[in-house]
Design a protein around this motif. Structure first.
Motif, PDB file in Angstrom:
ATOM      1  N   MET A 142       0.846  -1.178   0.000  1.00 49.12           N
ATOM      2  CA  MET A 142       0.000   0.000   0.000  1.00 49.12           C
ATOM      3  C   MET A 142       0.893   1.244   0.000  1.00 49.12           C
ATOM      4  SD  MET A 142      -3.345   0.598   2.206  1.00 49.12           S
ATOM      5  CE  MET A 142      -3.233   1.714   3.541  1.00 49.12           C
ATOM      6  N   ALA A 143       0.524   2.211  -0.797  1.00 45.72           N
ATOM      7  CA  ALA A 143       1.314   3.441  -0.920  1.00 45.72           C
ATOM      8  C   ALA A 143       1.158   4.301   0.327  1.00 45.72           C
ATOM      9  CB  ALA A 143       0.849   4.220  -2.140  1.00 45.72           C
ATOM     10  N   ALA A 144       2.197   5.049   0.616  1.00 48.18           N
ATOM     11  CA  ALA A 144       2.147   5.981   1.747  1.00 48.18           C
ATOM     12  C   ALA A 144       1.133   7.079   1.442  1.00 48.18           C
ATOM     13  CB  ALA A 144       3.528   6.590   1.978  1.00 48.18           C
ATOM     14  N   PRO A 145       0.415   7.557   2.449  1.00 56.14           N
ATOM     15  CA  PRO A 145      -0.576   8.607   2.205  1.00 56.14           C
ATOM     16  C   PRO A 145       0.108   9.915   1.787  1.00 56.14           C
ATOM     17  CG  PRO A 145      -0.364   8.186   4.559  1.00 56.14           C
ATOM     18  CD  PRO A 145       0.465   7.162   3.851  1.00 56.14           C
ATOM     19  N   LEU A 146      -0.573  10.645   0.943  1.00 52.63           N
ATOM     20  CA  LEU A 146      -0.083  11.955   0.520  1.00 52.63           C
ATOM     21  C   LEU A 146      -0.286  12.944   1.657  1.00 52.63           C
ATOM     22  CD1 LEU A 146      -1.592  12.131  -3.069  1.00 52.63           C
ATOM     23  CD2 LEU A 146       0.798  11.739  -2.466  1.00 52.63           C
ATOM     24  N   SER A 147       0.613  13.889   1.765  1.00 55.70           N
ATOM     25  CA  SER A 147       0.525  14.918   2.797  1.00 55.70           C
ATOM     26  C   SER A 147      -0.181  16.140   2.212  1.00 55.70           C
ATOM     27  CB  SER A 147       1.922  15.299   3.271  1.00 55.70           C
ATOM     28  OG  SER A 147       1.886  16.527   3.959  1.00 55.70           O
ATOM     29  N   CYS A 148      -1.299  16.517   2.808  1.00 62.27           N
ATOM     30  CA  CYS A 148      -2.007  17.715   2.354  1.00 62.27           C
ATOM     31  C   CYS A 148      -1.132  18.960   2.525  1.00 62.27           C
ATOM     32  CB  CYS A 148      -3.328  17.882   3.099  1.00 62.27           C
ATOM     33  SG  CYS A 148      -4.573  16.699   2.579  1.00 62.27           S
ATOM     34  N   ALA A 149      -0.337  19.005   3.569  1.00 65.56           N
ATOM     35  CA  ALA A 149       0.559  20.151   3.789  1.00 65.56           C
ATOM     36  C   ALA A 149       1.572  20.249   2.656  1.00 65.56           C
ATOM     37  CB  ALA A 149       1.263  20.021   5.136  1.00 65.56           C
ATOM     38  N   ASP A 150       2.130  19.108   2.242  1.00 61.59           N
ATOM     39  CA  ASP A 150       3.089  19.104   1.135  1.00 61.59           C
ATOM     40  C   ASP A 150       2.415  19.499  -0.174  1.00 61.59           C
ATOM     41  OD1 ASP A 150       5.047  18.274   2.907  1.00 61.59           O
ATOM     42  OD2 ASP A 150       5.008  16.171   2.257  1.00 61.59           O
ATOM     43  N   LEU A 151       1.224  18.976  -0.395  1.00 65.52           N
ATOM     44  CA  LEU A 151       0.499  19.302  -1.630  1.00 65.52           C
ATOM     45  C   LEU A 151       0.131  20.787  -1.681  1.00 65.52           C
ATOM     46  CD1 LEU A 151      -1.813  16.174  -1.947  1.00 65.52           C
ATOM     47  CD2 LEU A 151       0.191  16.736  -3.344  1.00 65.52           C
ATOM     48  N   MET A 152      -0.255  21.359  -0.530  1.00 67.86           N
ATOM     49  CA  MET A 152      -0.580  22.787  -0.478  1.00 67.86           C
ATOM     50  C   MET A 152       0.657  23.617  -0.779  1.00 67.86           C
ATOM     51  SD  MET A 152      -2.796  25.193  -0.225  1.00 67.86           S
ATOM     52  CE  MET A 152      -4.274  24.601   0.581  1.00 67.86           C
ATOM     53  N   ALA A 153       1.794  23.226  -0.216  1.00 71.20           N
ATOM     54  CA  ALA A 153       3.049  23.952  -0.467  1.00 71.20           C
ATOM     55  C   ALA A 153       3.406  23.896  -1.951  1.00 71.20           C
ATOM     56  CB  ALA A 153       4.171  23.375   0.387  1.00 71.20           C
ATOM     57  N   GLU A 154       3.197  22.746  -2.577  1.00 66.85           N
ATOM     58  CA  GLU A 154       3.465  22.618  -4.011  1.00 66.85           C
ATOM     59  C   GLU A 154       2.520  23.499  -4.823  1.00 66.85           C
ATOM     60  OE1 GLU A 154       3.290  18.485  -5.084  1.00 66.85           O
ATOM     61  OE2 GLU A 154       4.877  17.952  -3.657  1.00 66.85           O
ATOM     62  N   ALA A 155       1.244  23.514  -4.458  1.00 67.82           N
ATOM     63  CA  ALA A 155       0.272  24.343  -5.161  1.00 67.82           C
ATOM     64  C   ALA A 155       0.619  25.823  -5.006  1.00 67.82           C
ATOM     65  CB  ALA A 155      -1.147  24.071  -4.655  1.00 67.82           C
ATOM     66  N   GLN A 156       1.008  26.232  -3.805  1.00 70.88           N
ATOM     67  CA  GLN A 156       1.373  27.634  -3.566  1.00 70.88           C
ATOM     68  C   GLN A 156       2.615  28.023  -4.354  1.00 70.88           C
ATOM     69  OE1 GLN A 156       1.413  27.471   0.739  1.00 70.88           O
ATOM     70  NE2 GLN A 156      -0.570  28.512   0.851  1.00 70.88           N
ATOM     71  N   ALA A 157       3.539  27.086  -4.528  1.00 66.45           N
ATOM     72  CA  ALA A 157       4.746  27.358  -5.313  1.00 66.45           C
ATOM     73  C   ALA A 157       4.405  27.429  -6.805  1.00 66.45           C
ATOM     74  CB  ALA A 157       5.801  26.288  -5.054  1.00 66.45           C
ATOM     75  N   GLU A 158       3.558  26.515  -7.263  1.00 65.45           N
ATOM     76  CA  GLU A 158       3.210  26.484  -8.683  1.00 65.45           C
ATOM     77  C   GLU A 158       2.333  27.667  -9.078  1.00 65.45           C
ATOM     78  OE1 GLU A 158       1.329  23.519 -12.056  1.00 65.45           O
ATOM     79  OE2 GLU A 158       1.656  22.765 -10.033  1.00 65.45           O
ATOM     80  N   TYR A 159       1.387  28.024  -8.231  1.00 62.25           N
ATOM     81  CA  TYR A 159       0.461  29.124  -8.513  1.00 62.25           C
ATOM     82  C   TYR A 159       0.802  30.300  -7.599  1.00 62.25           C
ATOM     83  CZ  TYR A 159      -1.841  25.126 -10.583  1.00 62.25           C
ATOM     84  OH  TYR A 159      -2.113  24.006 -11.311  1.00 62.25           O
ATOM     85  N   ALA A 160       2.035  30.749  -7.717  1.00 55.20           N
ATOM     86  CA  ALA A 160       2.592  31.751  -6.808  1.00 55.20           C
ATOM     87  C   ALA A 160       1.900  33.103  -6.936  1.00 55.20           C
ATOM     88  CB  ALA A 160       4.082  31.916  -7.082  1.00 55.20           C
ATOM     89  N   ALA A 161       1.926  33.831  -5.846  1.00 55.50           N
ATOM     90  CA  ALA A 161       1.398  35.190  -5.798  1.00 55.50           C
ATOM     91  C   ALA A 161       2.468  36.160  -6.307  1.00 55.50           C
ATOM     92  CB  ALA A 161       1.018  35.544  -4.363  1.00 55.50           C
ATOM     93  N   LEU A 162       2.030  37.351  -6.669  1.00 49.45           N
ATOM     94  CA  LEU A 162       2.955  38.418  -7.056  1.00 49.45           C
ATOM     95  C   LEU A 162       3.162  39.304  -5.838  1.00 49.45           C
ATOM     96  CD1 LEU A 162       4.525  40.111  -9.179  1.00 49.45           C
ATOM     97  CD2 LEU A 162       2.374  41.330  -9.578  1.00 49.45           C
ATOM     98  N   PRO A 163       4.372  39.309  -5.231  1.00 44.08           N
ATOM     99  CA  PRO A 163       4.612  40.180  -4.083  1.00 44.08           C
ATOM    100  C   PRO A 163       4.778  41.626  -4.562  1.00 44.08           C
ATOM    101  CG  PRO A 163       6.557  38.837  -4.532  1.00 44.08           C
ATOM    102  CD  PRO A 163       5.509  38.446  -5.520  1.00 44.08           C
TER     103      PRO A 163
END
Length: 115
Positions: A1-22
């Protein structure tokens, strides 16, 4: 069985991919103009309505400023600092910042998947 995905890690990836403009304000604060894909659903709906209104009413310059102001306040993570910064902006500054925000937060195209 695969290890569960981390929502915290996925959120960090989404925030990096869809970055804000500072955006650093003249008062020294930094407001992050968030990518549309990172907004809550109600804010996303409101932002889309505003963006569609801009596209339809490009000739009505006097109507653009309050709509651009509203859009930037909606996507800014620090609307108080952003509101204070925008008080003296001319229309050209609003257009420039919105264009930079759109370029910086553009969603990448999905890859073509061969069937």
């Amino acid at each position: 069985m695969a290890a569960p995905l981390s929502c915290a890690d996925l959120m960090a990836e989404a925030q990096a991919e869809y970055a804000a403009l500072p955006l650093k304000t003249r008062a020294g604060n930094t407001a992050h103009l968030r990518n549309l894909l990172m907004l809550p659903s109600e804010a996303l709906k409101s932002a889309r309505v505003l963006l569609e209104a801009f596209e339809k009413n490009q000739a009505a310059l006097l109507e653009l400023e309050p709509k651009l102001r509203e859009l930037l306040l909606l996507v800014a993570d620090d609307s108080k600092a952003m509101g204070a910064e925008m008080k003296t902006w001319p229309l050209g500054m609003f257009l420039r910042v919105v264009n930079l925000w759109q370029e910086a937060t553009r969603v990448p195209k999905a890859p073509d998947w061969d069937s």
